[in-house]
Design a protein around this motif. Structure first.
Motif, PDB file in Angstrom:
ATOM      1  N   VAL A 195     -57.437  -9.528 -27.100  1.00 19.14           N
ATOM      2  CA  VAL A 195     -58.714  -9.672 -26.403  1.00 19.14           C
ATOM      3  C   VAL A 195     -58.826  -8.605 -25.319  1.00 19.14           C
ATOM      4  O   VAL A 195     -57.872  -8.355 -24.586  1.00 19.14           O
ATOM      5  CB  VAL A 195     -58.823 -11.073 -25.748  1.00 19.14           C
ATOM      6  CG1 VAL A 195     -60.173 -11.247 -25.067  1.00 19.14           C
ATOM      7  CG2 VAL A 195     -58.571 -12.184 -26.769  1.00 19.14           C
ATOM      8  N   ILE A 196     -59.999  -7.975 -25.226  1.00 16.35           N
ATOM      9  CA  ILE A 196     -60.313  -7.165 -24.050  1.00 16.35           C
ATOM     10  C   ILE A 196     -60.859  -8.127 -23.003  1.00 16.35           C
ATOM     11  O   ILE A 196     -61.801  -8.879 -23.260  1.00 16.35           O
ATOM     12  CB  ILE A 196     -61.358  -6.085 -24.372  1.00 16.35           C
ATOM     13  CG1 ILE A 196     -60.785  -5.072 -25.367  1.00 16.35           C
ATOM     14  CG2 ILE A 196     -61.812  -5.385 -23.097  1.00 16.35           C
ATOM     15  CD1 ILE A 196     -59.606  -4.282 -24.851  1.00 16.35           C
ATOM     16  N   TRP A 197     -60.276  -8.106 -21.799  1.00 15.28           N
ATOM     17  CA  TRP A 197     -60.579  -9.095 -20.769  1.00 15.28           C
ATOM     18  C   TRP A 197     -60.977  -8.372 -19.482  1.00 15.28           C
ATOM     19  O   TRP A 197     -60.262  -7.491 -19.017  1.00 15.28           O
ATOM     20  CB  TRP A 197     -59.351  -9.962 -20.525  1.00 15.28           C
ATOM     21  CG  TRP A 197     -59.613 -11.207 -19.723  1.00 15.28           C
ATOM     22  CD1 TRP A 197     -59.643 -11.316 -18.368  1.00 15.28           C
ATOM     23  CD2 TRP A 197     -59.858 -12.522 -20.233  1.00 15.28           C
ATOM     24  NE1 TRP A 197     -59.909 -12.612 -18.002  1.00 15.28           N
ATOM     25  CE2 TRP A 197     -60.045 -13.371 -19.121  1.00 15.28           C
ATOM     26  CE3 TRP A 197     -59.944 -13.049 -21.526  1.00 15.28           C
ATOM     27  CZ2 TRP A 197     -60.303 -14.727 -19.257  1.00 15.28           C
ATOM     28  CZ3 TRP A 197     -60.211 -14.407 -21.661  1.00 15.28           C
ATOM     29  CH2 TRP A 197     -60.382 -15.229 -20.541  1.00 15.28           C
ATOM     30  N   VAL A 198     -62.114  -8.758 -18.915  1.00 18.16           N
ATOM     31  CA  VAL A 198     -62.628  -8.138 -17.701  1.00 18.16           C
ATOM     32  C   VAL A 198     -62.829  -9.221 -16.645  1.00 18.16           C
ATOM     33  O   VAL A 198     -63.391 -10.283 -16.932  1.00 18.16           O
ATOM     34  CB  VAL A 198     -63.965  -7.416 -17.957  1.00 18.16           C
ATOM     35  CG1 VAL A 198     -64.465  -6.746 -16.684  1.00 18.16           C
ATOM     36  CG2 VAL A 198     -63.820  -6.402 -19.092  1.00 18.16           C
ATOM     37  N   THR A 199     -62.366  -8.949 -15.425  1.00 22.45           N
ATOM     38  CA  THR A 199     -62.505  -9.896 -14.319  1.00 22.45           C
ATOM     39  C   THR A 199     -63.010  -9.175 -13.084  1.00 22.45           C
ATOM     40  O   THR A 199     -62.521  -8.090 -12.754  1.00 22.45           O
ATOM     41  CB  THR A 199     -61.157 -10.554 -13.979  1.00 22.45           C
ATOM     42  OG1 THR A 199     -60.696 -11.300 -15.100  1.00 22.45           O
ATOM     43  CG2 THR A 199     -61.289 -11.489 -12.794  1.00 22.45           C
ATOM     44  N   THR A 200     -63.993  -9.750 -12.411  1.00 22.86           N
ATOM     45  CA  THR A 200     -64.364  -9.293 -11.079  1.00 22.86           C
ATOM     46  C   THR A 200     -63.950 -10.374 -10.092  1.00 22.86           C
ATOM     47  O   THR A 200     -64.049 -11.559 -10.384  1.00 22.86           O
ATOM     48  CB  THR A 200     -65.877  -9.036 -10.943  1.00 22.86           C
ATOM     49  OG1 THR A 200     -66.583 -10.263 -11.089  1.00 22.86           O
ATOM     50  CG2 THR A 200     -66.349  -8.047 -11.986  1.00 22.86           C
TER      51      THR A 200
END
Length: 209
Positions: A195-200
């Motif tokens: 999975v490509i995972w992005v968090t802010t």
């Protein structure tokens, strides 16, 4: 589903590498806590974790879940990427991450491997490639904090729980949600998920819930 990848038995070298990674992770937590001038009790209060759990983590006698590590990153006011292993490749660049120079985080007990796709240092955005082994998960508890999360399923399947509702995602599916929504994830299949995972995340904000 996905590319059909399965998990091979671990050899001695892999086990030794995992143990070394666990030890390094525990030392990193301890050093960051000491650098911040915090006691184990202080960190326990900030995270909601027990003092015994934090002590065991620092001595590599217990391994954190993804949720636990996120709580620690907020309490210690550092990006979660501070817990990653440095690459043996070339000197890291300020704005660019080469594939051969990715930093890794192996959470062996959780069945999770994270590869940092963003350069080291604080920022508003954290970007990973996440590998989730069969049965792997973010932990047993829901988590919530400020910011947003988004992702894209590269291979396999991911079960994403949002506000106690399960969403089974397959390769090619994507998602985005406010991080204040209680969430967790797991891989209930017998195949590896990627999975490509992005968090802010605003690091100064305290953990919620």
């Amino acid at each position: 589903m996905g590319d059909g990848s399965t998990i091979a038995p671990k050899d001695t070298q892999t086990i030794e590498r995992d143990e070394a990674g666990d030890q390094r992770l525990g030392e990193t937590v301890r050093l960051l806590r000491q650098r911040a001038g915090l006691s184990i009790q202080d960190v326990a209060t900030r995270t909601g974790l027990s003092t015994g759990m934090i002590s065991q983590l620092e001595r590599a006698r217990a391994m954190p879940s993804v949720r636990t590590l996120r709580l620690l990153s907020i309490a210690l006011d550092v990006p979660i990427s501070y817990f990653f292993e440095a690459s043996d490749g070339a000197e890291p660049q300020r704005y660019i991450v080469r594939k051969s120079n990715r930093r890794l985080l192996r959470l062996t007990a959780s069945g999770v491997v994270k590869e940092a796709l963003t350069p080291a240092g604080k920022g508003e955005l954290e970007f990973y490639e996440l590998t989730l082994n069969p049965g792997g998960s973010s932990g047993t508890d829901f988590f919530q904090h400020t910011g947003e999360k988004a992702g894209y399923i590269l291979a396999g399947s991911l079960r994403l729980w949002l506000d106690h509702q399960a969403h089974m995602l397959e390769a090619g599916d994507s998602f985005r949600f406010p991080s204040v929504v209680p969430h967790m994830f797991d891989n209930p299949t017998q195949q590896v998920a990627r999975v490509i995972w992005v968090t802010t995340l605003h690091q100064a904000d305290p953990p919620a819930g």
